[in-house]
Design a protein around this motif. Structure first.
Motif, PDB file in Angstrom:
ATOM      1  N   SER A 190      34.345  39.632  43.325  1.00  0.00           N
ATOM      2  CA  SER A 190      33.963  38.204  42.523  1.00  0.00           C
ATOM      3  C   SER A 190      32.424  38.585  42.353  1.00  0.00           C
ATOM      4  O   SER A 190      31.643  38.552  43.457  1.00  0.00           O
ATOM      5  CB  SER A 190      34.604  36.989  42.874  1.00  0.00           C
ATOM      6  N   VAL A 191      31.879  38.016  41.008  1.00  0.00           N
ATOM      7  CA  VAL A 191      30.118  38.544  41.305  1.00  0.00           C
ATOM      8  C   VAL A 191      29.827  36.724  40.492  1.00  0.00           C
ATOM      9  O   VAL A 191      30.699  36.838  39.135  1.00  0.00           O
ATOM     10  CB  VAL A 191      29.783  39.282  40.732  1.00  0.00           C
ATOM     11  N   LEU A 197      35.493  44.911  38.191  1.00  0.00           N
ATOM     12  CA  LEU A 197      36.421  45.623  38.189  1.00  0.00           C
ATOM     13  C   LEU A 197      36.066  46.639  39.226  1.00  0.00           C
ATOM     14  O   LEU A 197      35.161  47.784  38.396  1.00  0.00           O
ATOM     15  CB  LEU A 197      37.333  46.101  36.752  1.00  0.00           C
ATOM     16  N   LEU A 198      36.843  46.467  39.893  1.00  0.00           N
ATOM     17  CA  LEU A 198      36.083  48.045  40.841  1.00  0.00           C
ATOM     18  C   LEU A 198      36.554  49.507  40.487  1.00  0.00           C
ATOM     19  O   LEU A 198      35.946  50.240  40.518  1.00  0.00           O
ATOM     20  CB  LEU A 198      35.878  47.441  42.137  1.00  0.00           C
ATOM     21  N   MET A 199      38.495  49.245  40.688  1.00  0.00           N
ATOM     22  CA  MET A 199      38.847  51.158  40.285  1.00  0.00           C
ATOM     23  C   MET A 199      39.636  50.210  40.167  1.00  0.00           C
ATOM     24  O   MET A 199      40.981  49.463  40.246  1.00  0.00           O
ATOM     25  CB  MET A 199      39.236  51.222  42.129  1.00  0.00           C
ATOM     26  N   THR A 200      40.183  51.517  39.081  1.00  0.00           N
ATOM     27  CA  THR A 200      42.042  51.530  38.726  1.00  0.00           C
ATOM     28  C   THR A 200      43.006  52.727  38.971  1.00  0.00           C
ATOM     29  O   THR A 200      42.559  53.729  39.379  1.00  0.00           O
ATOM     30  CB  THR A 200      41.842  51.443  37.196  1.00  0.00           C
ATOM     31  N   GLU A 201      43.139  52.561  39.729  1.00  0.00           N
ATOM     32  CA  GLU A 201      44.718  53.184  40.323  1.00  0.00           C
ATOM     33  C   GLU A 201      46.411  53.087  39.667  1.00  0.00           C
ATOM     34  O   GLU A 201      46.963  52.475  39.245  1.00  0.00           O
ATOM     35  CB  GLU A 201      44.936  53.209  41.669  1.00  0.00           C
ATOM     36  N   GLN A 202      46.723  54.417  39.184  1.00  0.00           N
ATOM     37  CA  GLN A 202      48.341  54.246  38.114  1.00  0.00           C
ATOM     38  C   GLN A 202      49.056  54.619  39.507  1.00  0.00           C
ATOM     39  O   GLN A 202      48.803  55.905  40.736  1.00  0.00           O
ATOM     40  CB  GLN A 202      48.424  55.242  37.748  1.00  0.00           C
ATOM     41  N   VAL A 203      50.196  53.852  39.780  1.00  0.00           N
ATOM     42  CA  VAL A 203      51.894  54.374  40.497  1.00  0.00           C
ATOM     43  C   VAL A 203      53.264  54.274  40.275  1.00  0.00           C
ATOM     44  O   VAL A 203      53.146  53.356  39.077  1.00  0.00           O
ATOM     45  CB  VAL A 203      51.197  53.282  42.008  1.00  0.00           C
ATOM     46  N   GLU A 237      32.416  40.436  47.233  1.00  0.00           N
ATOM     47  CA  GLU A 237      31.512  39.505  47.467  1.00  0.00           C
ATOM     48  C   GLU A 237      32.715  38.965  48.860  1.00  0.00           C
ATOM     49  O   GLU A 237      33.069  38.208  48.754  1.00  0.00           O
ATOM     50  CB  GLU A 237      32.277  38.843  46.017  1.00  0.00           C
ATOM     51  N   GLN A 238      30.929  38.533  49.383  1.00  0.00           N
ATOM     52  CA  GLN A 238      31.225  37.758  50.809  1.00  0.00           C
ATOM     53  C   GLN A 238      32.755  38.668  51.929  1.00  0.00           C
ATOM     54  O   GLN A 238      33.784  37.929  52.620  1.00  0.00           O
ATOM     55  CB  GLN A 238      31.863  36.146  50.997  1.00  0.00           C
ATOM     56  N   GLY A 239      33.202  39.719  51.611  1.00  0.00           N
ATOM     57  CA  GLY A 239      33.919  40.775  52.474  1.00  0.00           C
ATOM     58  C   GLY A 239      35.419  40.274  52.096  1.00  0.00           C
ATOM     59  O   GLY A 239      36.343  40.209  52.518  1.00  0.00           O
ATOM     60  N   ARG A 240      35.505  39.885  50.553  1.00  0.00           N
ATOM     61  CA  ARG A 240      36.810  39.759  50.362  1.00  0.00           C
ATOM     62  C   ARG A 240      36.970  40.127  49.314  1.00  0.00           C
ATOM     63  O   ARG A 240      36.088  41.127  48.028  1.00  0.00           O
ATOM     64  CB  ARG A 240      36.854  38.009  49.630  1.00  0.00           C
TER      65      ARG A 240
END
Length: 274
Positions: A190-191, A197-203, A237-240
């Protein structure tokens, strides 16, 4: 129909009647129809290695109402529990059910009569028992919910996820059915009150198991996010962070995060908000 065909048909009906009569005489009831029951996910039942921990569960349920509750277990039952596999089971008022199975480390579905879950008093607790003497042990550990069908959704959001150095983080994802299911994992920070969005992964959730007309084990995936979180910790953000799991097939999902600090025998379970 010829006379021979008629005789054969009558013999088949007679044989079926004998089998049904014998079944009733043994006290074995026919399985109920799936639509008469509510499917409830037990996210972890039994024992299994999870990262650096060895999890074991304790489940207890008591009928807190004045009416019997019908249940159905489409999976192997633990010996001595009184839980009959693949047969209806009636939990009488005040009766206690303890650890009906150890076959659910990837999740298992318990089938309960409609509105029966609200009559149950229950607890499902999971603890790391690595190196411990389990016999006679009083379980501490972490409480996990029993998940009703309406709590599954096409998108699961896990908020306020802590990112700390040295913690193991595992994402456990379940489908509402046993069919293999593709999904997308998205991790956000959160900014200025907006999500980045930091990362996307398929599973792929591996197929579970269906027994007759009943869902027994859900499709399931466990994703180790420990190294991923370590690589993006400085952007939290604030470790979350927040984590989203999105179904790519239309199948509905449920998920939770297990976060374990080094040297801690319990873990923090981060579950979806209501």
């Amino acid at each position: 129909m010829s006379k021979i065909q008629l005789i054969i048909a009558m013999a088949i009906v007679s044989a079926a009647s004998v089998v049904e009569a014998q079944t009733r005489a043994r006290g074995v009831a026919r399985p109920p129809q799936p639509d008469a029951l509510e499917r409830v996910l037990m996210p972890f039942v039994g024992e299994a290695q999870v990262g650096g921990q060895y999890w074991a569960s304790q489940f207890r349920a008591r009928n807190g109402s004045d009416d019997p509750i019908t249940m159905f277990f489409p999976f192997p039952c633990r010996i001595g529990t009184g839980c009959p596999p693949n047969q209806p089971f009636t939990l009488e008022p005040g009766q206690l059910l303890v650890n009906p199975t150890y076959a659910g480390s990837r999740g298992v579905f318990l089938h309960v009569e409609k509105n029966g879950l609200r009559k149950l008093h229950y607890t499902l607790r999971v603890e790391d028992i690595s190196g411990l003497v389990v016999v006679g042990r009083v379980f501490l550990g972490t409480e996990l919910p029993l998940v009703k069908e309406e709590q599954f959704s096409s998108e699961v959001t896990l908020l306020n996820v802590p990112v700390t150095g040295g913690a193991e983080t595992f994402l456990r994802v379940y489908a509402s059915t046993s069919a293999a299911t593709p999904a997308t994992i998205e991790i956000y920070s959160s900014v200025f009150e907006k999500e980045l969005l930091l990362m996307t992964e398929q599973v792929i959730l591996e197929a579970g198991k269906r027994i007759d007309d009943f869902e027994a084990h859900p499709a399931f995936a466990m994703v180790d996010l420990t190294s991923v979180f370590a690589s993006i910790a400085d952007q939290a953000e604030q470790g979350r962070l927040s984590v989203k799991v999105i179904s790519n097939s239309g199948a509905e999902l449920w998920a939770f995060l297990a976060v374990t600090e080094q040297g801690d025998r319990s873990f923090t379970a981060i579950t979806p908000g209501r």
